[in-house]
Scaffold this motif. Structure first.
Motif, short mmCIF file in Angstrom:
data_model
loop_
_atom_site.label_atom_id
_atom_site.label_comp_id
_atom_site.label_asym_id
_atom_site.label_seq_id
_atom_site.Cartn_x
_atom_site.Cartn_y
_atom_site.Cartn_z
N ASN A 1 -6.46 -15.48 -9.47
CA ASN A 1 -7.37 -14.22 -9.69
C ASN A 1 -7.56 -13.31 -8.35
O ASN A 1 -7.95 -13.80 -7.39
N ILE A 2 -7.44 -12.11 -8.55
CA ILE A 2 -7.78 -11.07 -7.29
C ILE A 2 -9.06 -10.69 -7.09
O ILE A 2 -9.30 -10.08 -8.08
N SER A 3 -10.04 -11.02 -6.32
CA SER A 3 -11.06 -10.43 -6.23
C SER A 3 -11.30 -9.03 -6.12
O SER A 3 -10.50 -8.38 -5.76
N LEU A 4 -12.46 -8.35 -6.65
CA LEU A 4 -12.47 -6.87 -6.71
C LEU A 4 -12.61 -6.55 -5.12
O LEU A 4 -12.08 -5.54 -4.79
N ARG A 5 -13.14 -7.13 -4.19
CA ARG A 5 -13.15 -6.77 -2.60
C ARG A 5 -11.88 -6.83 -2.27
O ARG A 5 -11.24 -6.00 -1.42
N LEU A 6 -10.98 -7.92 -2.61
CA LEU A 6 -9.83 -7.96 -2.01
C LEU A 6 -8.81 -6.90 -2.58
O LEU A 6 -7.92 -6.29 -1.86
N ARG A 7 -9.10 -6.46 -3.93
CA ARG A 7 -8.33 -5.63 -4.45
C ARG A 7 -8.48 -4.17 -3.89
O ARG A 7 -7.54 -3.52 -3.73
N PHE A 8 -9.80 -3.90 -3.54
CA PHE A 8 -10.02 -2.60 -2.87
C PHE A 8 -9.27 -2.79 -1.20
O PHE A 8 -9.01 -1.70 -0.90
N ARG A 9 -9.41 -3.79 -0.80
CA ARG A 9 -8.92 -3.72 0.45
C ARG A 9 -7.47 -3.54 0.54
O ARG A 9 -6.76 -2.98 1.46
N ILE A 10 -6.47 -4.04 -0.45
CA ILE A 10 -5.27 -3.91 -0.63
C ILE A 10 -4.73 -2.37 -0.83
O ILE A 10 -4.04 -1.68 -0.59
N LEU A 11 -5.54 -1.74 -1.76
CA LEU A 11 -5.67 -0.51 -2.32
C LEU A 11 -5.70 0.56 -1.07
O LEU A 11 -5.20 1.31 -0.88
N MET A 12 -6.77 0.15 -0.33
CA MET A 12 -7.09 0.91 1.03
C MET A 12 -5.84 0.76 1.94
O MET A 12 -5.31 1.89 2.69
N ARG A 13 -5.50 -0.48 2.02
CA ARG A 13 -4.24 -0.60 2.91
C ARG A 13 -2.94 0.17 2.73
O ARG A 13 -2.14 0.67 3.37
N ASP A 14 -2.71 0.34 1.27
CA ASP A 14 -1.48 1.00 0.75
C ASP A 14 -1.96 2.36 0.56
O ASP A 14 -1.14 3.00 0.06
N GLY A 15 -2.95 2.81 1.12
CA GLY A 15 -3.29 4.40 1.07
C GLY A 15 -3.52 4.86 -0.45
O GLY A 15 -3.39 6.09 -0.86
N PHE A 16 -3.90 4.02 -1.21
CA PHE A 16 -4.04 4.25 -2.77
C PHE A 16 -2.92 4.83 -3.47
O PHE A 16 -2.91 5.85 -4.31
N THR A 17 -1.67 4.36 -3.09
CA THR A 17 -0.49 4.99 -3.52
C THR A 17 0.44 3.71 -3.94
O THR A 17 0.62 2.69 -3.31
N CYS A 18 1.15 4.02 -5.16
CA CYS A 18 1.90 2.98 -5.74
C CYS A 18 3.15 2.83 -4.75
O CYS A 18 3.95 3.51 -4.13
N ARG A 19 3.29 1.63 -4.45
CA ARG A 19 4.41 1.05 -3.46
C ARG A 19 5.66 1.28 -3.82
O ARG A 19 6.74 1.31 -3.19
N LYS A 20 5.92 1.51 -5.39
CA LYS A 20 7.03 1.67 -5.77
C LYS A 20 7.61 3.14 -6.12
O LYS A 20 8.76 3.61 -5.82
N CYS A 21 6.83 3.88 -6.80
CA CYS A 21 7.23 5.32 -7.06
C CYS A 21 6.27 6.42 -6.32
O CYS A 21 6.68 7.46 -6.29
N GLY A 22 5.15 5.72 -5.36
CA GLY A 22 4.44 7.05 -4.60
C GLY A 22 3.41 7.69 -5.45
O GLY A 22 2.76 8.64 -4.93
N ALA A 23 3.29 7.22 -6.71
CA ALA A 23 2.21 7.80 -7.62
C ALA A 23 0.96 7.51 -6.96
O ALA A 23 0.65 6.62 -6.24
N SER A 24 -0.03 8.44 -6.72
CA SER A 24 -1.37 8.33 -6.05
C SER A 24 -2.46 9.44 -6.60
O SER A 24 -1.97 10.55 -7.15
N PRO A 25 -3.56 9.15 -7.36
CA PRO A 25 -4.51 9.72 -7.79
C PRO A 25 -4.96 10.73 -6.71
O PRO A 25 -5.52 11.87 -7.23
N LEU A 26 -4.67 10.98 -5.64
CA LEU A 26 -4.93 11.99 -4.63
C LEU A 26 -4.06 13.30 -4.68
O LEU A 26 -4.53 14.32 -4.65
N ASN A 27 -2.83 12.78 -5.28
CA ASN A 27 -1.92 13.98 -5.68
C ASN A 27 -2.00 14.21 -7.20
O ASN A 27 -1.59 15.11 -7.65
N SER A 28 -2.14 13.14 -7.98
CA SER A 28 -1.89 13.34 -9.71
C SER A 28 -3.35 12.73 -10.06
O SER A 28 -3.13 11.48 -10.41
#
Length: 240
Positions: free
Chosen positions: A172-199
């Motif tokens: 299980n991925i904790s909520l806090r760890l999940r948030f840190r990974i999202l922050m690290r990846d700039g809230f962007t999909c590492r595969k296709c580049g989709a992001s709520p910031l743009n879409s």
């Protein structure tokens, strides 16, 4: 609170009288006045500030009578608006949701429905300022950072010995760890580049790179951000 009201009699002599206690006012009268304000504003709900401006009684009087503003709203048959009396954890979880939805650090003006479950007010009341609220949130997110050595067996050793991988971390991925990974990846999909910031509306997941079932650990270097389309579209041949 006791008050005094001035009244002139027939001889034009000013008299002083005590104001009526609002605690003696029937509940039905208070609810009726709240509904009057809602009708006047043409809304299906009334905020504390709106009632304070247009209501006959002080909002605190109604909250003391019915327990909270939301309970008062419910009693009047109106729609509940903002959430009140939230705990610190509730405020942090709401801030985390807003941050992920926006794909960036929220501003004070972002804290409103439908993105946020509450306004900026409880954050200011709890922490004193929006900046202090953000600082406390960062401390909260970093509380469960794990320390320690790497897993006992390296990947090469595991394949060489052809033995089942030894697990050190939970699947299980904790909520806090999940948030840190999202922050690290700039809230962007590492595969296709989709992001709520743009879409707006893009849903992001955090997934194992090497599946947990195949020896992958739940550590930052083995986790990445994927949008729901990329994550769910990987099929059943891979297991997280």
């Amino acid at each position: 609170m006791l008050g005094v009201q001035k009244k002139w009699n027939d001889r034009n002599i000013m008299k002083f009288e005590l104001k009526t206690y609002h605690r003696d006012t029937p509940s039905e009268e208070m609810i009726s006045d709240l509904n009057r304000v809602a009708l006047k504003l043409g809304k299906d709900t009334v905020s504390v500030s709106e009632y304070g401006k247009h209501g006959k009684f002080h909002p605190d009087t109604l909250m003391k009578r019915f327990g909270s503003w939301n309970k008062t709203i419910e009693k009047a048959g109106l729609k509940k608006g903002m959430v009140f009396n939230l705990s610190e954890k509730d405020l942090f979880q709401n801030l985390e949701k807003v941050w992920i939805t926006l794909g960036r650090q929220p501003k004070a003006k972002d804290m409103k429905p439908p993105i946020s479950d509450c306004s900026i007010t409880p954050y200011l009341s709890k922490f004193g300022s929006w900046r202090k609220a953000l600082n406390n949130f960062v401390e909260y997110i970093n509380q469960d950072i794990e320390t320690g050595d790497s897993p006992d067996n390296s990947v090469d050793q595991q394949f060489e010995k052809k033995t089942p991988p030894r697990k050190r971390t939970s699947r299980n991925i904790s909520l806090r760890l999940r948030f840190r990974i999202l922050m690290r990846d700039g809230f962007t999909c590492r595969k296709c580049g989709a992001s709520p910031l743009n879409s707006p509306g893009v849903e992001l997941h955090v997934d194992h790179i090497v599946p947990w079932s195949k020896g992958g650990e739940t550590v930052p270097e083995n986790l990445e951000t994927k949008c729901s389309a990329c994550n769910l579209g990987k099929g059943n041949n891979f297991e997280s």
